[in-house]
Design an enzyme around this catalytic site. Structure first.
Site, PDB file in Angstrom:
ATOM      1  CB  CYS A 111     -14.371  36.331   3.292  1.00  0.00           C
ATOM      2  SG  CYS A 111     -15.009  34.909   2.217  1.00  0.00           S
ATOM      3  CG  HIS A 243     -11.922  35.012   6.081  1.00  0.00           C
ATOM      4  ND1 HIS A 243     -12.881  34.306   6.249  1.00  0.00           N
ATOM      5  CD2 HIS A 243     -11.550  34.898   4.724  1.00  0.00           C
ATOM      6  CE1 HIS A 243     -13.256  33.569   5.114  1.00  0.00           C
ATOM      7  NE2 HIS A 243     -12.594  33.874   4.172  1.00  0.00           N
ATOM      8  CG  ASN A 273     -13.690  30.645   2.839  1.00  0.00           C
ATOM      9  OD1 ASN A 273     -14.487  31.182   3.753  1.00  0.00           O
ATOM     10  ND2 ASN A 273     -13.007  31.401   2.086  1.00  0.00           N
TER      11      ASN A 273
HETATM   12  O1  UT7 Z   1     -11.975  33.961   1.135  1.00  0.00           O
HETATM   13  C1  UT7 Z   1     -11.274  33.951   0.091  1.00  0.00           C
HETATM   14  C2  UT7 Z   1     -11.372  32.298  -0.772  1.00  0.00           C
HETATM   15  N1  UT7 Z   1     -10.385  31.935  -1.534  1.00  0.00           N
HETATM   16  C3  UT7 Z   1      -9.397  31.411  -1.224  1.00  0.00           C
HETATM   17  O2  UT7 Z   1      -9.056  31.389   0.057  1.00  0.00           O
HETATM   18  C4  UT7 Z   1      -8.385  30.567  -2.126  1.00  0.00           C
HETATM   19  C5  UT7 Z   1      -7.242  31.082  -2.200  1.00  0.00           C
HETATM   20  N2  UT7 Z   1      -6.463  30.201  -3.095  1.00  0.00           N
HETATM   21  C6  UT7 Z   1      -5.906  29.069  -2.956  1.00  0.00           C
HETATM   22  O3  UT7 Z   1      -5.894  28.662  -1.581  1.00  0.00           O
HETATM   23  C7  UT7 Z   1      -5.247  28.058  -3.822  1.00  0.00           C
HETATM   24  O4  UT7 Z   1      -5.199  29.019  -5.003  1.00  0.00           O
HETATM   25  C8  UT7 Z   1      -6.061  26.665  -4.239  1.00  0.00           C
HETATM   26  C9  UT7 Z   1      -5.956  25.863  -2.899  1.00  0.00           C
HETATM   27  C10 UT7 Z   1      -7.445  27.206  -4.248  1.00  0.00           C
HETATM   28  C11 UT7 Z   1      -5.440  26.107  -5.240  1.00  0.00           C
HETATM   29  O5  UT7 Z   1      -4.147  25.779  -5.012  1.00  0.00           O
HETATM   30  P1  UT7 Z   1      -2.891  26.200  -6.028  1.00  0.00           P
HETATM   31  O6  UT7 Z   1      -1.606  25.742  -5.502  1.00  0.00           O
HETATM   32  O7  UT7 Z   1      -3.112  27.752  -6.459  1.00  0.00           O
HETATM   33  O8  UT7 Z   1      -3.444  25.196  -7.295  1.00  0.00           O
HETATM   34  P2  UT7 Z   1      -3.759  25.542  -8.577  1.00  0.00           P
HETATM   35  O9  UT7 Z   1      -4.761  26.039  -9.017  1.00  0.00           O
HETATM   36  O10 UT7 Z   1      -2.408  26.338  -9.587  1.00  0.00           O
HETATM   37  O11 UT7 Z   1      -3.894  24.045  -9.253  1.00  0.00           O
HETATM   38  C12 UT7 Z   1      -2.479  23.187  -9.371  1.00  0.00           C
HETATM   39  C13 UT7 Z   1      -3.005  22.122  -9.971  1.00  0.00           C
HETATM   40  C14 UT7 Z   1      -3.733  22.153 -11.272  1.00  0.00           C
HETATM   41  O12 UT7 Z   1      -3.520  20.848 -11.936  1.00  0.00           O
HETATM   42  P3  UT7 Z   1      -2.409  21.050 -13.241  1.00  0.00           P
HETATM   43  O13 UT7 Z   1      -3.192  22.156 -13.996  1.00  0.00           O
HETATM   44  O14 UT7 Z   1      -1.180  21.332 -12.587  1.00  0.00           O
HETATM   45  O15 UT7 Z   1      -2.354  19.588 -13.759  1.00  0.00           O
HETATM   46  C15 UT7 Z   1      -5.266  21.774 -10.801  1.00  0.00           C
HETATM   47  O16 UT7 Z   1      -5.991  21.441 -11.698  1.00  0.00           O
HETATM   48  O17 UT7 Z   1      -3.749  21.205  -8.913  1.00  0.00           O
HETATM   49  C16 UT7 Z   1      -5.054  20.841  -9.592  1.00  0.00           C
HETATM   50  N3  UT7 Z   1      -6.004  20.884  -8.581  1.00  0.00           N
HETATM   51  C17 UT7 Z   1      -6.315  20.148  -7.819  1.00  0.00           C
HETATM   52  N4  UT7 Z   1      -5.848  18.678  -7.814  1.00  0.00           N
HETATM   53  C18 UT7 Z   1      -6.515  17.997  -6.824  1.00  0.00           C
HETATM   54  C19 UT7 Z   1      -6.833  21.922  -8.467  1.00  0.00           C
HETATM   55  N5  UT7 Z   1      -7.767  21.710  -7.413  1.00  0.00           N
HETATM   56  C20 UT7 Z   1      -7.544  20.550  -7.002  1.00  0.00           C
HETATM   57  C21 UT7 Z   1      -8.034  19.483  -6.212  1.00  0.00           C
HETATM   58  N6  UT7 Z   1      -7.477  18.285  -6.180  1.00  0.00           N
HETATM   59  N7  UT7 Z   1      -9.221  19.779  -5.319  1.00  0.00           N
END
Ligand code: UT7
Length: 316
Positions: A111, A243, A273
Site C-alpha cells: 500500500c 492511502h 482498500n
Molecule cells: O492497507 C492496510 C490494510 N489493513 C488495514 O487497514 C486494517 C486495519 N485494521 C482494521 O481496520 C480493524 O482492525 C478491522 C476493521 C480489520 C477489525 O476491526 P477491530 O475493531 O480491530 O475488530 P477485531 O478484529 O478486534 O474483532 C472484533 C470482533 C471479533 O469478534 P469477537 O471475538 O469479539 O466475538 C471478530 O470476530 O468482530 C468480529 N469481526 C466481525 N464481525 C462482523 C471481525 N470481522 C467481522 C466482520 N463482521 N466482518
C-alpha cells in the site's frame, strides 16, 4: 529540476459487491462494516486483470496529459496482485499501450507502493536519467482474499490508477520513507509456488489491530516529518491524500494532526482498500472533479505491508 504530475488516469471495474452482498456469504452486517471501516462497497474484477486495468489507467493518464506513449521513458508498476510474474506486469503494459521507448519494471511495496514509485520517479528525474515517467498502481485484491475470512475480505477492492510525471523547472521536496521488516508478519501473503501442498491456495493474512495501531502512529509521524524536513507550515497544505485503507484510520490521523477534515478527501466508502491503486485513483477523481488548482500544495501518504510507509509533498 522536479517531476511534475502532468496527467492522471484510472480504471475501476464495473462490478461491485456491497456490504449486504457480503452478508450473504459471511457472518457480517452492513452496520458492522460501516462502523469499523467506513466501507460501503468494493469493486471487483470480472474479465479484467491487473495488467488490463493498469493499461487502461495508463492510457487514460497519457490522454489526459496530452503526450504520446512513445514519449514515456520509464514505466513503474506497483502491484502485489499481478496476474503475471514473467514477463513483468509493467512490460505487458508497455506492450499494450505502445510505450516502445520505455524501460519497464514492477515494484512491490504494497500500500506504500505509489508513494515509493513517486519517490523513485523524482530520483530518476533529479539524476537526469529519465524525463517522462509513468507510474501506475493496479490491484486485483479480490483474487487474494479468502472470501470465508470476514476479518479481511470486507476490506479490499480492485482497481488501477496512474500518473504521468515529467521533468520541469520547480522546487524539489525531500520525501520521508521507511520500512520495518521486524513487524512484517502482521500483514502477509505467501507465494503459492512455495506451498508444501501444491494445491493449497494462500490468502492475505492480517493482524488487523496491529496494522491499525501502526497506521495511526506512523502516518502522522511521516506527515509531520516530511513537512518539517521541507520547512513547510502544515496550514499551507491544501490536500492530504492518504492511502484509503479505512475511514477510521483516516479519522484518527486527522485527529492526531489537528488539521481540518475538509483537507482529507476520501473514497474508501466506494472502493474499499485498493492498496497501491488507492492514492492514484483518488488523485484522478479529484482532477476529474476540478478540485486541484495550480500552485496548491499536496501531501501524499502511503502505508501498509512490509511494514512500509512514506509521505511526500508536491506542488500541483
Ligand atoms: O492497507 C492496510 C490494510 N489493513 C488495514 O487497514 C486494517 C486495519 N485494521 C482494521 O481496520 C480493524 O482492525 C478491522 C476493521 C480489520 C477489525 O476491526 P477491530 O475493531 O480491530 O475488530 P477485531 O478484529 O478486534 O474483532 C472484533 C470482533 C471479533 O469478534 P469477537 O471475538 O469479539 O466475538 C471478530 O470476530 O468482530 C468480529 N469481526 C466481525 N464481525 C462482523 C471481525 N470481522 C467481522 C466482520 N463482521 N466482518
Amino acid at each position: 529540476m522536479v517531476g511534475k504530475i502532468i496527467g492522471t488516469g484510472s480504471y475501476i471495474p464495473e462490478k461491485y459487491l456491497d456490504n449486504n452482498d457480503l452478508a450473504q456469504i459471511i457472518e457480517t452486517s452492513d452496520k458492522w462494516i460501516r462502523e469499523r471501516t467506513g466501507i460501503i462497497r468494493r469493486h471487483v474484477v470480472e474479465t479484467e486483470t491487473t495488467v488490463s486495468m493498469a493499461a487502461a489507467a495508463a492510457d487514460n493518464a497519457l490522454q489526459n496529459s496530452g503526450i504520446h506513449a512513445d514519449e514515456v521513458e520509464l514505466i513503474l508498476l506497483c502491484t502485489v496482485s499481478s496476474d503475471v510474474i514473467l514477463p513483468s506486469a509493467a512490460c505487458e503494459v508497455q506492450q499494450r499501450i505502445g510505450a516502445v521507448n520505455a524501460t519497464a519494471f514492477d515494484l512491490n511495496a504494497a500500500c506504500a507502493g505509489f508513494v515509493f514509485a513517486y519517490v523513485m520517479a523524482q530520483g530518476y528525474i533529479a539524476a537526469k536519467i529519465y524525463r517522462t515517467i509513468l507510474i501506475i498502481g493496479s490491484e486485483s485484491l479480490s483474487k487474494l482474499v479468502d472470501w470465508k475470512d470476514r476479518g479481511t475480505c470486507i476490506l479490499f477492492g480492485d482497481g488501477a490508477g496512474a500518473a504521468v510525471i515529467r521533468a520541469a523547472a520547480g522546487q524539489r521536496y525531500l520525501p520521508v520513507t521507511g520500512s520495518d521488516g521486524e513487524s512484517g508478519l502482521s500483514l502477509t501473503l505467501k507465494s503459492r509456488f512455495w506451498q508444501e501442498d501444491a494445491a493449497a491456495r494462500s490468502y492475505i493474512g492480517m493482524d488487523g489491530q496491529a496494522i491499525f495501531k501502526f497506521a495511526v502512529k506512523k502516518v502522522p509521524q511521516a506527515i509531520r516529518g516530511v513537512l518539517k524536513k521541507n520547512r513547510i507550515n502544515p496550514r499551507t497544505i491544501d490536500w492530504f491524500i492518504l492511502h484509503q485503507a479505512n475511514q477510521r484510520i483516516i479519522d484518527a490521523v486527522i485527529k492526531r494532526l489537528g488539521i481540518s477534515e475538509d483537507k482529507f478527501p476520501s473514497n474508501v466508502a466506494e472502493y474499499g482498500n485498493t492498496s497501491s491503486a488507492s492514492i492514484p485513483i483518488l488523485l484522478d477523481e479529484m482532477v476529474q472533479k476540478g478540485l486541484l488548482e495550480k500552485g496548491q500544495k499536496i501531501v501524499l501518504a502511503g502505508f501498509g505491508a512490509g511494514l512500509s510507509w512514506g509521505a511526500v509533498v508536491l506542488k500541483w
